[in-house]
Design an enzyme around this catalytic site. Sequence first.
Site, PDB file in Angstrom:
ATOM      1  N   ALA A   1     -23.750 -27.314  -9.699  1.00  0.00           N
ATOM      2  CA  ALA A   1     -24.565 -27.826  -8.599  1.00  0.00           C
ATOM      3  C   ALA A   1     -24.594 -26.847  -7.434  1.00  0.00           C
ATOM      4  CB  ALA A   1     -24.013 -29.165  -8.129  1.00  0.00           C
ATOM      5  N   ASP A   2     -25.743 -26.819  -6.771  1.00  0.00           N
ATOM      6  CA  ASP A   2     -25.848 -26.054  -5.531  1.00  0.00           C
ATOM      7  C   ASP A   2     -26.172 -27.032  -4.399  1.00  0.00           C
ATOM      8  OD1 ASP A   2     -28.570 -26.681  -5.768  1.00  0.00           O
ATOM      9  OD2 ASP A   2     -29.133 -24.672  -6.440  1.00  0.00           O
ATOM     10  N   SER A   3     -26.385 -26.513  -3.213  1.00  0.00           N
ATOM     11  CA  SER A   3     -26.612 -27.385  -2.059  1.00  0.00           C
ATOM     12  C   SER A   3     -27.881 -28.224  -2.212  1.00  0.00           C
ATOM     13  CB  SER A   3     -26.672 -26.556  -0.766  1.00  0.00           C
ATOM     14  OG  SER A   3     -27.714 -25.603  -0.836  1.00  0.00           O
TER      15      SER A   3
ATOM     16  N   ASP B   1     -29.008 -29.425  -5.069  1.00  0.00           N
ATOM     17  CA  ASP B   1     -28.628 -30.525  -5.961  1.00  0.00           C
ATOM     18  C   ASP B   1     -27.893 -31.620  -5.202  1.00  0.00           C
ATOM     19  OD1 ASP B   1     -29.611 -29.406  -8.410  1.00  0.00           O
ATOM     20  OD2 ASP B   1     -27.844 -28.110  -8.493  1.00  0.00           O
TER      21      ASP B   1
END
Length: 77
Positions: free
Chosen positions: A32-34, A36
């Site tokens: 996950a990234d920001s 997400d």
Amino acid sequence: MIFDKVAKLVAEQFGLDAEELSEDTTFEELGADSVDIMELSMSMEEEFDVEELGEEDLSGIRTVGDLVNALQAKLGE
């Protein structure tokens, strides 16, 4: 109960089975990234009918358990 709903939302977003998740599952493990995390927070706002989860609510979130705790704080539980 909150964990189960959060796990379901996380699982849906990342194409997993909710049973694969624990409170210790990190968003890094999920890739996950920001963006997400923000999408997930919007899903949680709808699911739990809470006001916006802002940056300050999401800043320290590293695990599914952290997300559950942030949501519980927002719900006053």
